[in-house]
Design a protein around this motif. Structure first.
Motif, PDB file in Angstrom:
ATOM      1  N   LEU A  71      -8.197  -5.723   0.009  1.00 30.73           N
ATOM      2  CA  LEU A  71      -7.663  -4.900   1.094  1.00 30.73           C
ATOM      3  C   LEU A  71      -8.428  -5.151   2.391  1.00 30.73           C
ATOM      4  CD1 LEU A  71      -5.663  -2.719   1.940  1.00 30.73           C
ATOM      5  CD2 LEU A  71      -7.343  -0.994   1.238  1.00 30.73           C
ATOM      6  N   GLY A  72      -9.748  -5.260   2.297  1.00 32.78           N
ATOM      7  CA  GLY A  72     -10.547  -5.554   3.489  1.00 32.78           C
ATOM      8  C   GLY A  72     -10.205  -6.907   4.080  1.00 32.78           C
ATOM      9  N   THR A 113       0.820  -1.215   0.000  1.00 33.40           N
ATOM     10  CA  THR A 113       0.000   0.000   0.000  1.00 33.40           C
ATOM     11  C   THR A 113       0.855   1.267   0.000  1.00 33.40           C
ATOM     12  OG1 THR A 113      -0.169  -0.126   2.421  1.00 33.40           O
ATOM     13  CG2 THR A 113      -1.957  -1.115   1.142  1.00 33.40           C
ATOM     14  N   GLU A 171      -1.961   1.356  -9.570  1.00 32.07           N
ATOM     15  CA  GLU A 171      -2.975   0.482 -10.172  1.00 32.07           C
ATOM     16  C   GLU A 171      -2.894  -0.960  -9.691  1.00 32.07           C
ATOM     17  OE1 GLU A 171       0.379   0.964 -13.284  1.00 32.07           O
ATOM     18  OE2 GLU A 171      -0.546   2.085 -11.635  1.00 32.07           O
ATOM     19  N   ARG A 225      -6.999  -3.261  -3.136  1.00 26.47           N
ATOM     20  CA  ARG A 225      -8.116  -2.370  -2.840  1.00 26.47           C
ATOM     21  C   ARG A 225      -9.386  -3.205  -2.702  1.00 26.47           C
ATOM     22  NH1 ARG A 225      -6.748  -1.200  -8.161  1.00 26.47           N
ATOM     23  NH2 ARG A 225      -5.781   0.745  -7.527  1.00 26.47           N
ATOM     24  N   GLY A 226     -10.442  -2.593  -2.235  1.00 25.07           N
ATOM     25  CA  GLY A 226     -11.731  -3.253  -2.153  1.00 25.07           C
ATOM     26  C   GLY A 226     -11.715  -4.485  -1.267  1.00 25.07           C
ATOM     27  N   LEU A 227     -12.230  -5.589  -1.806  1.00 23.75           N
ATOM     28  CA  LEU A 227     -12.358  -6.833  -1.050  1.00 23.75           C
ATOM     29  C   LEU A 227     -11.010  -7.366  -0.602  1.00 23.75           C
ATOM     30  CD1 LEU A 227     -14.124  -9.139   0.008  1.00 23.75           C
ATOM     31  CD2 LEU A 227     -13.913 -10.231  -2.244  1.00 23.75           C
TER      32      LEU A 227
END
Length: 431
Positions: free
Chosen positions: A408-409, A393, A400, A404-406
């Motif tokens: 990263l969560g 990160t 690019e 990110r999104g799922l």
């Protein structure tokens, strides 16, 4: 023109395949054959959900290895150096502190199985030396190309034989109560159950430091094929190996639950005795004709792991030496390549000799050795998870290709999971 484009894209994908299977080969070993089988034998399917959860929550941190290598053209180890010497030092400390024990742990199980399968009467040190010499020959003669080809063959044989063994177990009329996940839940919440669970999670499906190995294998594959993989292809290759390793972890746990749970047979503490007892119990349950199937599945599992680990640690040691800046490149590319190779061979011999010393003195207590190594890996996991997440990160990763999104969560959820379980372990040890 469409078919030409599709053909080129297919060729690029095939060129990227390989490192994921090496990662799977390293994963499918002690954590599966020994720890997953012990989990099924002692607790039925009570730990199955936790095994699957661990595989899901460790996924992002291991995926970061090939993602970073494909996105930047450099290994995670060089990325750690970019973060700062503290990150590189932490990774080096974890690697140097575990490499001999990890190498010894996977080797003694492979050696024990080799002794059983081939009927060899020799000490565990002698058997281990034979296994390691075989690995050295493959790596010294075949180099990465030989390792890549042999691993693809081994993993194919392993997947087929293990699936066949599970189907045979299901068809033999086993004790179906062993498949009830709640039947042994009370045994999990004991001192011994918690200790084993944490050790199981340490290498399930593989320690997080293998993300760095995977990044090195990705770069080696690119050099071999002359094509740097796209991030998409590198991640697909990782998915292929990781899903396979997860499925095989489930299959080995089911084998232990179906064939060994409730048998009243304790699993021995020595590698040779453990391997022999494992194969004997399967053969007694399924029939003597099934012994070769079980033996092939077990031996290919452990040899693939030993081969991958024997290659992984020397690559990491060489990368650590080269990334410190103490080794300067010259204008002679051939000489640089020769020194690069020499450092790998020297590290290979160091890891092999160190592992044999550990095996000679502690090989007779291999289950304790494995529990210690897996526990150390589990305690190191939050540190490695944090470093990998911070690197992917950061500004050192192209925007690019940052998670990110799922993804990263899931990474943050996995990090919390690893920290919480480490705190549970520390609280359990203190109290």
């Amino acid at each position: 023109m469409f078919f030409t484009f599709a053909s080129k894209r297919h060729a690029r994908l095939l060129a990227a395949l390989g490192p994921g299977l090496l990662m799977a080969g390293a994963a499918v070993g002690v954590s599966h054959l020994v720890q997953s089988t012990r989990a099924g034998a002692d607790y039925g399917t009570s730990l199955l959900a936790l095994v699957i959860l661990a595989c899901i929550l460790k996924f992002p941190f291991l995926e970061f290895g090939p993602r970073y290598a494909a996105a930047t053209g450099e290994s995670l180890i060089r990325g750690y150096r970019r973060l700062g010497r503290w990150a590189l030092a932490l990774f080096a400390l974890i690697t140097l502190g575990t490499m001999f024990i990890v190498e010894a742990g996977v080797t003694v199980v492979a050696a024990g199985l080799a002794g059983v399968v081939f009927g060899l009467e020799a000490s565990i040190t002698q058997l281990s030396a034979g296994v390691l010499i075989s690995c050295l020959l493959v790596l010294a003669i075949g180099r990465y190309r030989g390792l890549d080809l042999l691993m693809k063959i081994i993993m194919t044989v392993l997947a087929i034989s293990t699936l066949l063994a599970v189907l045979l177990a299901l068809g033999s009329g086993p004790e179906w109560r062993a498949l009830d996940p709640l039947a042994n839940i009370d045994r999990v919440w004991t001192a011994g159950g918690i200790a084993f669970t944490l050790a199981l999670l340490g290498w399930m499906p593989i320690p997080l430091d293998v993300a760095a190995w995977h990044s090195l294998w990705t770069l080696e594959r690119a050099e071999q094929t002359g094509q740097r993989p796209s991030v998409r292809h590198a991640v697909f290759d990782f998915h292929l190996g990781y899903v396979g390793a997860t499925v095989l972890a489930i299959l080995f746990l089911l084998l232990g639950a179906l064939l060994l749970h409730g048998s009243g047979e304790p699993l021995p503490a020595s590698a040779v005795a453990f391997s022999g007892r494992l194969v004997d119990l399967y053969a007694l349950t399924l029939g003597e004709w099934s012994r070769p199937v079980i033996a092939v599945a077990a031996l290919t599992t452990m040899f693939s792991t030993t081969l991958a680990v024997t290659d992984g640690f020397p690559r990491v040691l060489r990368a650590l030496i080269e990334v410190t800046g103490k080794v300067e490149a010259s204008e002679d590319a051939v000489a640089d390549a020769g020194r690069h190779r020499t450092r790998y061979v020297g590290a290979l011999l160091l890891v092999t000799i160190g592992a044999l010393v550990v095996i000679h003195f502690f090989g007779h207590r291999f289950t304790a050795l494995i529990d210690f190594a897996t526990t150390v890996s589990f305690l190191a996991a939050p540190i490695l998870a944090w470093i990998n997440l911070k690197l992917l990160t950061s500004e050192h990763t192209p925007v690019e290709y940052r998670p990110r999104g799922l993804l990263l969560g899931l990474a943050w959820t996995g990090f919390v999971f690893l920290v919480v379980f480490c705190l549970i372990w520390l609280g359990w040890r203190l109290l």
